[in-house]
Enzyme design. Structure first.
Site, PDB file in Angstrom:
ATOM      1  CG  ASP A 164      -2.336   0.562   0.811  1.00  0.00           C
ATOM      2  OD1 ASP A 164      -2.363   1.726   0.362  1.00  0.00           O
ATOM      3  OD2 ASP A 164      -3.345  -0.139   0.931  1.00  0.00           O
ATOM      4  CG  HIS A 170      -4.349   1.914  -2.322  1.00  0.00           C
ATOM      5  ND1 HIS A 170      -4.487   2.406  -1.051  1.00  0.00           N
ATOM      6  CD2 HIS A 170      -5.561   2.061  -2.902  1.00  0.00           C
ATOM      7  CE1 HIS A 170      -5.740   2.820  -0.858  1.00  0.00           C
ATOM      8  NE2 HIS A 170      -6.409   2.625  -1.978  1.00  0.00           N
ATOM      9  CD  GLU A 201     -10.013   3.964  -1.221  1.00  0.00           C
ATOM     10  OE1 GLU A 201     -10.790   4.568  -0.480  1.00  0.00           O
ATOM     11  OE2 GLU A 201      -9.012   3.358  -0.778  1.00  0.00           O
TER      12      GLU A 201
END
Ligand code: ACM
Ligand code: ZN
Length: 557
Positions: free
Chosen positions: A207, A277, A341
């Site tokens: 991440d 990420h 995202e």
């Protein structure tokens, strides 16, 4: 011969013989079995012999032997394990008898306890594992301990249990990127999953705040990407404690975890979150970003808008190299490729990305931007790469935006809508809605959050978790595409193992009933009563858990 036949006939008939039911006895088993009938009386098990059908595979034999070993320890009377029931050696009519039954489904089992004999049947190693878990739940909780407890009542009620799970995918996720949990803690997490009959561990390994898996061809991923220069303090986004934080798993350690999980009937599904990420990786290899960096492993929570550049071929070369090593250490059918995202700001101004968009002829329309379609390109290219090696992808529900290629499995996290939509479109889906399955959310009501350990906020009491019905909003055809349910544990606000367990338990018990029990078997009142027994099990195993269901908050006091 006649004698053998008589014995065999008795064995076939006995498990189904009707018996006087005992309404006084309650079995606190979580997740609750499909069918439970309790008779009068009980069968004593201290010193009971074990007889094991030689057709059991090696893992099942280990499962049986370890129950025999455990009972010898806690009861103080030796239970020996005899392997060798066959048509020529009559199965005994006392003690534990473990039989292979090929008519049973994968993960199915039955337990038939008469006054002298406990017969367990299954066709798979997981079936035997779950039968043993159920047997342990019927015994004094000392069976979970390591001490002799001779004075306990070592008996099992006369009963007939027939059981199998509702869903084949029963998952739990752990974010080891925001905070790193050492191998021993990951194994303990797997142990907790096994107690609840879960079978898929979704391991979030990369991440913005850290890269956690050794990749031999890209050593900087762990030399640079696994460490951040500090961490924000509490919820203060402007702060930084200035303490270098990080860690990673070597490939040898990961193999050890995968093997350990397999012994518990759990498949490990790794997640390499892409193309967003990715700040951990970009800090190590900035040439894979749109701007070329410099980038730094993030010290705060949230979503960085620095993402991989799909305009550059090097990015795909890198991803394929990483995923090749990932496939070498994770034998799972599925590889999770994230997809959530992914801000597209950099792609909009990056000459390489725009060139790729033009070459592919991607165009914005009233639903999606050309950059959204560029993410589809990344997803399907990686899907094809993994597909060629016999693997399937799982992605967060954003992968559904635009054109998703056939064969992908969608993990619904932004509520249930992504899963409903995916299933309607014919994609398989796994339900992990943040509305019911995000265990980083507070497990008390918002008004009581201040009495709880630090958490991301929200409100997810165990009652709400328990009440989740994964087929809600779906027709019968869609429901066939739901592989199962999973809860996610993101760790931005969780650093200590005790805190981790506190967020997990006892909500995992509620999760296990969603995953295991048909709708008609779920009953919150029964579950709430059984939770006292569950708490005793947690106490014996030394697990930290929330007692909010009893009106008690926190775990440090
Ligand atoms: C997610 O919670 N970003 C999948
Ligand atoms: Zn770019």
């Amino acid at each position: 011969m006649r004698k053998i036949l008589t014995v065999l006939t008795a064995l076939i008939i006995l498990p189904f013989a009707s018996f006087a039911k005992d309404p006084e006895v309650r079995l606190d088993i979580v997740p609750y079995p499909q069918s439970v009938e309790i008779g009068k009386g009980s069968v004593k098990i201290a010193g009971a012999q074990f007889y094991c059908d030689p057709r059991l595979d090696s893992l099942s034999r280990v499962t049986v032997a370890s129950l025999a070993g455990k009972l010898s320890l806690v009861t103080g009377k030796i239970s020996t394990n005899v392997i060798g029931i066959s048509s020529t050696i009559a199965p005994p009519q006392k003690g534990f008898v473990f039989l292979f039954d090929k008519a049973m489904e994968d993960e199915e089992y039955s337990i038939s306890a008469t006054a002298k004999c406990i017969t367990v049947k299954a066709s798979s190693s997981n079936g035997f594992l779950y039968a043993v878990q159920t047997i342990k739940q019927m015994l004094p909780t000392a069976v979970y301990g390591r001490k002799m407890a001779v004075s306990e009542d070592w008996s099992i009620p006369v009963c007939e249990i027939k059981d199998k799970p509702r869903f084949k995918y029963r998952g739990m996720h752990l974010d080891c990127a925001r905070h790193f949990f050492p191998v021993e803690e990951v194994k303990r997490y797997l142990d907790i999953m096994a107690v609840h009959k879960l079978n898929r561990f979704h391991w979030h390994l990369s991440d913005d705040q850290g890269w956690r898996i050794e990749i031999k061809n890209y050593p900087r991923l762990t030399e640079i990407g696994a460490y951040r220069s500090g961490t924000m303090i509490g919820k203060d986004f402007g702060s930084n404690d200035g303490i270098v934080y990080g860690g990673y798993y070597t490939q040898a350690q990961i193999k050890e975890v995968v093997k350990y999980a397999a012994g518990l009937g759990i498949t490990v599904i790794p997640e390499i979150d892409l193309p967003g990420h990715m700040l951990g990786a970009l800090s190590a290899y900035p040439q894979m970003g749109c701007t070329g960096g410099p980038y730094e492993v993030w010290t705060k929570w949230g979503v960085s808008n620095a993402v991989l550049c799909p305009g550059k071929e090097d990015t795909f070369y890198f991803l394929e190299g990483v995923l090749t090593e990932v496939m070498e250490i994770f034998p799972s059918e599925y590889i999770h490729i994230g997809g959530d995202e992914c801000p597209k700001d950099h792609w909009k101004t990056c000459p390489d990305c725009q060139k790729r968009i033009a070459e592919l002829g991607l165009k914005s329309d009233d639903k999606h931007s050309a950059e959204d379609y560029l993410q589809n390109y990344v997803t399907s290219r990686i899907q094809a790469f993994l597909g060629n090696k016999g693997r399937k992808i799982i992605g967060w529900d954003e992968i559904l935006e635009g054109n998703l290629s056939e064969g992908a499995t969608v993990m619904s996290w932004r509520g249930v809508d992504g899963g409903i939509q995916a299933a309607k479109m014919g994609f398989d889906a796994i339900m992990t809605p943040n509305t019911y399955c995000y265990f980083d959310y507070c497990q008390a009501l918002k008004s009581e959050n201040e009495n709880e350990p630090l958490n991301i906020g929200g409100e997810l009491p165990i009652e709400k978790v328990y009440g989740y019905e994964p087929f809600d909003g779906m027709d019968e055809n869609s429901a066939k595409h739901i592989l199962g349910v999973q809860a996610n544990l993101w760790t931005e606000y969780i650093e200590e193992p005790e805190h981790l367990e506190y967020m997990l338990l006892p909500r995992m018990a509620a999760l296990s009933e969603i995953q295991w029990c048909d709708q008609s078997r779920k009953d919150f009142e029964r579950f709430k009563t059984a939770i006292d027994h569950e708490f005793k099990i947690y106490d014996t195993l030394g697990y930290t858990y929330s007692k909010v269901i009893k009106g008690i908050h926190g775990y440090k006091n």
